[in-house]
Design a protein around this motif. Sequence first.
Motif, PDB file in Angstrom:
ATOM      1  N   ILE A 126       0.839  -1.199   0.000  1.00  0.00           N
ATOM      2  CA  ILE A 126       0.000   0.000   0.000  1.00  0.00           C
ATOM      3  C   ILE A 126       0.874   1.249   0.000  1.00  0.00           C
ATOM      4  O   ILE A 126       0.586   2.220  -0.707  1.00  0.00           O
ATOM      5  CB  ILE A 126      -0.945  -0.017   1.213  1.00  0.00           C
ATOM      6  CG1 ILE A 126      -2.016  -1.084   1.021  1.00  0.00           C
ATOM      7  CG2 ILE A 126      -1.580   1.353   1.432  1.00  0.00           C
ATOM      8  CD1 ILE A 126      -2.903  -1.292   2.228  1.00  0.00           C
ATOM      9  N   ALA A 127       1.940   1.227   0.767  1.00  0.00           N
ATOM     10  CA  ALA A 127       2.832   2.389   0.813  1.00  0.00           C
ATOM     11  C   ALA A 127       3.397   2.698  -0.566  1.00  0.00           C
ATOM     12  O   ALA A 127       3.498   3.875  -0.961  1.00  0.00           O
ATOM     13  CB  ALA A 127       3.965   2.124   1.805  1.00  0.00           C
ATOM     14  N   GLU A 128       3.734   1.671  -1.316  1.00  0.00           N
ATOM     15  CA  GLU A 128       4.253   1.864  -2.667  1.00  0.00           C
ATOM     16  C   GLU A 128       3.182   2.471  -3.569  1.00  0.00           C
ATOM     17  O   GLU A 128       3.468   3.361  -4.385  1.00  0.00           O
ATOM     18  CB  GLU A 128       4.735   0.528  -3.221  1.00  0.00           C
ATOM     19  CG  GLU A 128       5.493   0.639  -4.535  1.00  0.00           C
ATOM     20  CD  GLU A 128       6.008  -0.708  -5.014  1.00  0.00           C
ATOM     21  OE1 GLU A 128       6.495  -0.776  -6.154  1.00  0.00           O
ATOM     22  OE2 GLU A 128       5.916  -1.693  -4.246  1.00  0.00           O
ATOM     23  N   ALA A 129       1.948   2.001  -3.423  1.00  0.00           N
ATOM     24  CA  ALA A 129       0.845   2.531  -4.226  1.00  0.00           C
ATOM     25  C   ALA A 129       0.587   3.996  -3.907  1.00  0.00           C
ATOM     26  O   ALA A 129       0.359   4.816  -4.806  1.00  0.00           O
ATOM     27  CB  ALA A 129      -0.418   1.703  -3.979  1.00  0.00           C
TER      28      ALA A 129
ATOM     29  N   ALA B 121       0.885   9.824  -5.234  1.00  0.00           N
ATOM     30  CA  ALA B 121       1.291  11.188  -4.894  1.00  0.00           C
ATOM     31  C   ALA B 121       2.265  11.754  -5.917  1.00  0.00           C
ATOM     32  O   ALA B 121       2.238  12.960  -6.211  1.00  0.00           O
ATOM     33  CB  ALA B 121       1.900  11.217  -3.498  1.00  0.00           C
ATOM     34  N   SER B 122       3.091  10.902  -6.495  1.00  0.00           N
ATOM     35  CA  SER B 122       4.088  11.366  -7.458  1.00  0.00           C
ATOM     36  C   SER B 122       3.479  11.738  -8.801  1.00  0.00           C
ATOM     37  O   SER B 122       4.162  12.318  -9.649  1.00  0.00           O
ATOM     38  CB  SER B 122       5.151  10.289  -7.680  1.00  0.00           C
ATOM     39  OG  SER B 122       4.642   9.194  -8.434  1.00  0.00           O
ATOM     40  N   SER B 123       2.203  11.418  -9.008  1.00  0.00           N
ATOM     41  CA  SER B 123       1.548  11.720 -10.287  1.00  0.00           C
ATOM     42  C   SER B 123       1.022  13.145 -10.356  1.00  0.00           C
ATOM     43  O   SER B 123       0.574  13.585 -11.416  1.00  0.00           O
ATOM     44  CB  SER B 123       0.401  10.739 -10.540  1.00  0.00           C
ATOM     45  OG  SER B 123      -0.688  10.983  -9.668  1.00  0.00           O
ATOM     46  N   ARG B 124       1.048  13.885  -9.238  1.00  0.00           N
ATOM     47  CA  ARG B 124       0.589  15.274  -9.266  1.00  0.00           C
ATOM     48  C   ARG B 124       1.445  16.096 -10.234  1.00  0.00           C
ATOM     49  O   ARG B 124       2.650  15.913 -10.315  1.00  0.00           O
ATOM     50  CB  ARG B 124       0.671  15.919  -7.884  1.00  0.00           C
ATOM     51  CG  ARG B 124      -0.304  15.386  -6.855  1.00  0.00           C
ATOM     52  CD  ARG B 124      -0.259  16.243  -5.598  1.00  0.00           C
ATOM     53  NE  ARG B 124      -1.185  15.764  -4.584  1.00  0.00           N
ATOM     54  CZ  ARG B 124      -0.828  15.006  -3.539  1.00  0.00           C
ATOM     55  NH1 ARG B 124       0.432  14.665  -3.379  1.00  0.00           N
ATOM     56  NH2 ARG B 124      -1.725  14.608  -2.664  1.00  0.00           N
ATOM     57  N   ARG B 125       0.783  17.007 -10.930  1.00  0.00           N
ATOM     58  CA  ARG B 125       1.509  17.929 -11.801  1.00  0.00           C
ATOM     59  C   ARG B 125       1.496  19.349 -11.259  1.00  0.00           C
ATOM     60  O   ARG B 125       2.221  20.216 -11.719  1.00  0.00           O
ATOM     61  CB  ARG B 125       0.913  17.896 -13.215  1.00  0.00           C
ATOM     62  CG  ARG B 125       1.177  16.595 -13.947  1.00  0.00           C
ATOM     63  CD  ARG B 125       2.673  16.397 -14.162  1.00  0.00           C
ATOM     64  NE  ARG B 125       2.985  15.132 -14.810  1.00  0.00           N
ATOM     65  CZ  ARG B 125       3.255  14.010 -14.169  1.00  0.00           C
ATOM     66  NH1 ARG B 125       3.249  13.988 -12.846  1.00  0.00           N
ATOM     67  NH2 ARG B 125       3.542  12.901 -14.829  1.00  0.00           N
ATOM     68  N   ASP B 126       0.631  19.575 -10.275  1.00  0.00           N
ATOM     69  CA  ASP B 126       0.508  20.877  -9.634  1.00  0.00           C
ATOM     70  C   ASP B 126       0.335  20.629  -8.142  1.00  0.00           C
ATOM     71  O   ASP B 126      -0.283  19.618  -7.752  1.00  0.00           O
ATOM     72  CB  ASP B 126      -0.717  21.629 -10.197  1.00  0.00           C
ATOM     73  CG  ASP B 126      -0.876  23.004  -9.574  1.00  0.00           C
ATOM     74  OD1 ASP B 126      -0.334  23.975 -10.140  1.00  0.00           O
ATOM     75  OD2 ASP B 126      -1.539  23.110  -8.529  1.00  0.00           O
TER      76      ASP B 126
ATOM     77  N   ALA C 220       1.843   9.909   3.307  1.00  0.00           N
ATOM     78  CA  ALA C 220       2.059  10.008   1.859  1.00  0.00           C
ATOM     79  C   ALA C 220       1.477  11.284   1.263  1.00  0.00           C
ATOM     80  O   ALA C 220       1.535  11.471   0.049  1.00  0.00           O
ATOM     81  CB  ALA C 220       1.448   8.789   1.167  1.00  0.00           C
ATOM     82  N   ASP C 221       0.888  12.145   2.091  1.00  0.00           N
ATOM     83  CA  ASP C 221       0.300  13.408   1.633  1.00  0.00           C
ATOM     84  C   ASP C 221      -0.873  13.165   0.690  1.00  0.00           C
ATOM     85  O   ASP C 221      -1.011  13.817  -0.343  1.00  0.00           O
ATOM     86  CB  ASP C 221       1.352  14.283   0.954  1.00  0.00           C
ATOM     87  CG  ASP C 221       0.917  15.739   0.816  1.00  0.00           C
ATOM     88  OD1 ASP C 221       0.044  16.166   1.587  1.00  0.00           O
ATOM     89  OD2 ASP C 221       1.452  16.434  -0.070  1.00  0.00           O
TER      90      ASP C 221
END
Length: 268
Positions: A79-82, A87-92, A121-122
């Motif tokens: 789950i942590a990896e997911a 979160a890393s997919s945000r562009r803004d 994970a924000d």
Amino acid sequence: MANRLRRRLTQARAERRGILMGFLPAGYPDPDRFRLAAGAAFEAGLDALEVSMPGPAPALDGPLIQAAALQASHHLGSIAEALELAASSRRDPGDSIIALAYARTLERLPADEFLDALAAADIDGVLLPQHPVAEQLEIGARARERGIEPVIFLHLQEDLALLSSGVFPDPFIYLQSAEGQTGGRFNAAKAAERLGELAEAFGERPYGVCVGFGVRGHEEVQRLMVAGADGAIIGTRLVAAANEGPEPVAAIVDEVAPILVRRDEARA
């Protein structure tokens, strides 16, 4: 301070527009293409992305999403990896991520540990579509303590009294448009009826509502805006597009964005 999801809903209300939510299983079709697809959706104007946690999807979801969830699970170990991938997919910095957890997720991981993982994970929101509304509200209160906005999944009319009682102030609701699986045929009349029941139950009490199940694009979203929804959720079509690449994903958002306009006065 309100989190990203709540700020986006407040901003949309002030601008008299609806919000657009999408859905993808974390890691589908694979982690790199997931990140590209999610990023393209955000760049095109998606307001929030629901991201399901690793594991099989239930019968509530149609065959395409069930197959996609199974494929995605082969790429992620935890789950942590997911959550990190989502979160890393945000562009803004204002892009909103909602973690969708099926019942099996919280059978393996206690709710408080899951919420702590979201906060670490924000992640902005949490959606528990297989949990009874009473449990969603209980867990939702603990989520809000951590700065996470719960999205309450509503599909039973008998839950309206509890949801609208004021015990949980200003809920953000995922309204199932009609019975059936995701990806099924959209029933505009039933969706409007359910939105009307919701408005009647809440009266003057504040709430936000987005509608999903069978929502594919321009026509369905336009009908929902006229009927008083605060936004729409596109799942199955977005999942299919993600398998084709980021451009088809962005095209869906581009198609819908111009019609996310409030038409009613009561829900302005």
